[in-house]
Design a protein around this motif. Structure first.
Motif, short mmCIF file in Angstrom:
data_model
loop_
_atom_site.label_atom_id
_atom_site.label_comp_id
_atom_site.label_asym_id
_atom_site.label_seq_id
_atom_site.Cartn_x
_atom_site.Cartn_y
_atom_site.Cartn_z
N ILE A 199 0.87 -1.17 0.00
CA ILE A 199 0.00 0.00 0.00
C ILE A 199 0.91 1.22 0.00
O ILE A 199 1.66 1.45 0.96
N MET A 200 0.87 2.02 -1.06
CA MET A 200 1.84 3.09 -1.24
C MET A 200 1.15 4.41 -1.58
O MET A 200 0.00 4.42 -2.03
N PRO A 201 1.85 5.53 -1.37
CA PRO A 201 1.31 6.82 -1.83
C PRO A 201 1.22 6.85 -3.35
O PRO A 201 1.74 5.97 -4.05
N ALA A 202 0.58 7.89 -3.87
CA ALA A 202 0.45 8.05 -5.31
C ALA A 202 1.82 8.16 -5.96
O ALA A 202 2.82 8.52 -5.32
N ALA A 203 1.88 7.86 -7.24
CA ALA A 203 3.15 7.77 -7.95
C ALA A 203 3.93 9.08 -7.93
O ALA A 203 5.17 9.07 -7.99
N ASP A 204 3.23 10.22 -7.87
CA ASP A 204 3.92 11.52 -7.89
C ASP A 204 4.23 12.05 -6.50
O ASP A 204 4.74 13.15 -6.35
N ASP A 205 3.93 11.28 -5.45
CA ASP A 205 4.19 11.71 -4.08
C ASP A 205 5.69 11.70 -3.80
O ASP A 205 6.42 10.80 -4.24
N SER A 206 6.18 12.69 -3.05
CA SER A 206 7.62 12.81 -2.79
C SER A 206 8.17 11.61 -2.03
O SER A 206 9.27 11.13 -2.33
N CYS A 207 7.42 11.12 -1.05
CA CYS A 207 7.87 9.93 -0.31
C CYS A 207 7.89 8.70 -1.21
O CYS A 207 8.78 7.85 -1.10
#
Length: 307
Positions: A199-207
């Motif tokens: 489960i990950m942040p959106a592809a353009d998220d800095s993290c």
């Protein structure tokens, strides 16, 4: 008191005497001064030794001023009032008796770092207002600084060359696993990590970009089963057993006690700093806010241009 002892008297000693006179006992004075009772006792004992007189009568029911203590307490109040006036006039001369500081930040810092800093700042400079501008993405913080919409921004280091930056803290990334996960050691292996839906942040998220670079460095695929914008939602999904995540510890707070937290196969951290736009003119309030930030981490300010 001999003349050569005059310079030995400290403001902290006078402040302790005044607070005891106001409170009537050592313990309440210590609480008001935010120091230990032993520190207050030591301050008074040292002051009495320097002056060569007893200033307080100690008893089971508290402390009261002796006759000589009564004679000098008014002078002590005048000294402390004079000190406050010195600070007030200095702040006025520096333009700190008003104004505004605009701080651009991403969510985890705005939630877990800024409130404590602002509380300290407001105690020192109550007339200066602070505006927090929260951003979902780090590039938006950069844009706010470049467009003059913010005076100070929290960034990842290293930052673009058009910012002057200083390190504040280092935030470790961890593997966050569901409550029923079973891992053998304190650190998760790559095989164990890949056994969970990610489960990950959106592809353009800095993290997400930091984590992707980390996976690539060790030739590991990063296939997200879910992409979610909010850190709190990611944490809740892991708690419900829908998968695992790799997340900065600060971004995951507050962590539910049921979740399993493990070190990554190799250490990963993000370096968080504070920055201002280089070559810009900065009002005195910005210098004051940066000065308060100095106590939060490895912050060592460089000369800035004052408006």
């Amino acid at each position: 008191m001999r003349d050569n002892h005059r310079d030995s008297i400290k403001l902290s000693q006078l402040r302790a005497l005044l607070e005891i006179a106001n409170c009537g006992n050592f313990s309440e004075a210590a609480l008001c001064l935010n120091v230990s009772q032993s520190a207050v006792s030591h301050a008074i004992a040292t002051l009495e030794n320097e002056l060569g007189v007893v200033l307080l009568s100690r008893g089971r029911h508290g402390a009261t001023l002796t006759p000589v203590g009564e004679q000098i307490i008014g002078d002590v109040r005048h000294v402390m009032d004079a000190l406050e006036e010195i600070v007030r006039k200095s702040n006025l001369a520096k333009g700190l008796d008003g104004g505004q500081v605009r701080v651009a930040s991403f969510r985890s810092v705005a939630t877990h770092v800024l409130p404590a800093v602002i509380a300290l700042f407001r105690k020192a400079f109550p007339a200066i207002s602070v505006t927090i501008i929260e951003h979902q993405h780090l590039p938006s913080v950069h844009q706010s600084l470049r467009q003059g919409l913010a005076d100070i921004g929290f960034l990842y280091l290293p930052a673009p060359d058009d910012f002057e930056t200083w390190e504040i803290l280092r935030d470790d990334y961890v593997a966050l696993l569901p409550p029923d996960a079973k891992i053998a050691g304190p650190a998760i292996t790559w095989d164990e990590l890949h056994s969970f839906p990610l489960i990950m942040p959106a592809a353009d998220d800095s993290c997400r970009l930091i984590v992707r670079k980390y996976f690539t460095q060790f030739d590991q695929p990063l296939n997200a089963a879910y992409e979610v914008r909010e850190d709190s939602t990611i944490v809740s999904m892991v708690e419900q057993g829908l998968g695992a995540t790799v997340i900065a510890r600060l971004a995951a707070e507050p962590l539910p006690s049921s979740l399993r937290v493990y070190k990554l196969p190799h250490p990963l951290e993000r370096v968080i700093g504070v920055g201002v736009l280089s070559e810009a003119l900065h009002p005195p309030a910005v210098f004051a806010f940066l000065d308060v930030l100095r106590g939060t981490g490895k912050f060592s300010p460089l000369p800035l241009k004052e408006a």
